[in-house]
Scaffold this motif. Structure first.
Motif, short mmCIF file in Angstrom:
data_model
loop_
_atom_site.label_atom_id
_atom_site.label_comp_id
_atom_site.label_asym_id
_atom_site.label_seq_id
_atom_site.Cartn_x
_atom_site.Cartn_y
_atom_site.Cartn_z
N ILE A 147 1.37 -1.39 0.31
CA ILE A 147 -0.39 0.40 0.24
C ILE A 147 0.95 1.31 0.13
O ILE A 147 0.61 1.92 -1.01
N LEU A 148 1.95 1.34 1.04
CA LEU A 148 2.58 2.20 0.47
C LEU A 148 3.56 2.70 -0.56
O LEU A 148 3.93 3.83 -1.34
N ALA A 149 3.45 1.53 -1.00
CA ALA A 149 4.56 2.15 -2.52
C ALA A 149 3.98 2.08 -3.43
O ALA A 149 4.06 3.15 -4.47
N ALA A 175 3.95 5.64 -5.37
CA ALA A 175 3.16 5.77 -6.70
C ALA A 175 2.49 6.50 -7.93
O ALA A 175 2.91 7.82 -8.61
N GLU A 176 1.12 6.35 -6.97
CA GLU A 176 -0.02 7.82 -6.95
C GLU A 176 0.77 8.95 -6.74
O GLU A 176 -0.39 10.23 -7.36
N ALA A 177 1.46 8.99 -5.35
CA ALA A 177 2.05 10.56 -5.81
C ALA A 177 3.05 10.99 -6.93
O ALA A 177 3.78 12.27 -6.50
N ALA A 178 3.68 10.08 -7.11
CA ALA A 178 4.97 10.07 -8.75
C ALA A 178 5.87 10.79 -6.93
O ALA A 178 6.52 11.95 -7.76
N GLU A 179 6.14 10.16 -6.09
CA GLU A 179 7.17 10.55 -5.18
C GLU A 179 7.64 9.28 -4.86
O GLU A 179 7.20 9.22 -3.26
N PRO A 180 8.75 8.62 -5.13
CA PRO A 180 9.37 7.50 -4.85
C PRO A 180 10.11 7.21 -3.41
O PRO A 180 10.38 6.26 -3.09
N GLY A 181 10.66 8.34 -2.79
CA GLY A 181 11.48 8.27 -1.77
C GLY A 181 10.07 9.21 -1.03
O GLY A 181 11.58 8.69 0.29
N LYS A 212 -11.00 8.07 -4.21
CA LYS A 212 -11.31 7.47 -4.30
C LYS A 212 -9.55 6.59 -5.13
O LYS A 212 -10.21 6.56 -5.99
N VAL A 213 -8.76 6.44 -4.46
CA VAL A 213 -7.73 5.68 -4.47
C VAL A 213 -7.26 4.99 -4.17
O VAL A 213 -7.78 4.41 -3.15
N ALA A 214 -7.51 3.64 -4.81
CA ALA A 214 -6.80 2.15 -4.32
C ALA A 214 -6.17 2.09 -3.26
O ALA A 214 -6.34 1.21 -2.54
N PRO A 215 -4.85 2.68 -2.99
CA PRO A 215 -3.64 2.63 -2.14
C PRO A 215 -5.34 3.21 -1.02
O PRO A 215 -4.87 1.90 0.33
#
Length: 230
Positions: free
Chosen positions: A48-50, A54-60, A79-82
């Motif tokens: 979920i955190l990953a 990805a949803e936020a486009a902030e890999p760090g 209504k977002v999947a994570p």
């Protein structure tokens, strides 16, 4: 004619809108931060955190940042999947320990059992995740109702106000759209379903609207009552 399948919404149709917004959402919101912090190292929550990153486009983004973003999405009812996945885990814990019980109207439980007994395949289509749908129907005052349903659908099939979503569901069910009866309390959803060729009925639990282009029922008792075809 009797429909080849019945597809039902949840909120405002089989269940109280208040249950979701006044019970489930506050339950997951108050537990969100502590739940993620306690389970961040477990595979489901790590995934979920990953997905948040990805949803936020902030890999760090670190765990605290993910928690803050999940809380922000929760408050905005995004209504977002994570977020849906996390809510499902928190609710599952609440159902398992008896803190939560899925709300189903008595007439809906009776109607679902009546139609199932007549051999009509039943399906759910809701904006809540499939996992959350199964929790609601799996822990009710009328027992586990999930065996009544052939399949559950969520917005992975598309938006509920998009005709293409209902075309996709009909294809997944394997019957023609015109043989499916869709039940919802939202006219825009009925419009989309009708555009795809489905039969529709508006649930008006607070009383029939002054005018509606669709058949209206105040509860499930008048929808395909015993011995009467559609």
């Amino acid at each position: 004619m009797t429909p080849a399948a019945i597809l039902t919404d949840i909120e405002g149709t089989t269940s109280s809108i208040a249950f979701v917004h006044e019970v489930l959402f506050p339950y997951s919101r108050v537990r969100l931060e502590d739940y993620v912090a306690a389970h961040a190292g477990e595979p489901e929550v790590a995934a979920i955190l990953a997905a948040v990153r990805a949803e936020a486009a902030e890999p760090g983004l670190d765990t605290d940042g993910c928690i803050a973003l999940l809380a922000e999405w929760h408050d905005a009812d995004r209504k977002v999947a994570p977020l849906k996945a996390l809510q499902g885990l928190i609710w599952a814990s609440g159902y398992a320990d008896g803190a939560l019980q899925g709300h189903i109207y008595a007439d809906a439980a009776e109607g679902l059992k009546r139609w199932h007994g007549r051999g009509i395949p039943l399906y759910v289509y809701s904006s809540g995740s499939v996992a959350a749908q199964k929790l609601i129907f799996g822990h009710t005052a009328y027992g586990d109702l999930t065996p009544l349903f052939a399949c559950f659908f969520d917005t992975a099939m598309g938006g509920k106000k998009e005709a293409a979503s209902y075309t996709s569901i009909a294809a997944a069910i394997g019957v023609s759209p015109g043989s499916i009866l869709f039940l919802s309390d939202v006219e825009a959803e009925l419009t989309a379903a009708a555009s795809a060729g489905l039969m529709v009925t508006l649930l008006a639990r607070d009383g029939a609207p002054a005018a509606s282009p669709y058949p209206v029922a105040e509860d499930f008792r008048t929808i395909l009552p015993e011995g009467v075809s559609a």
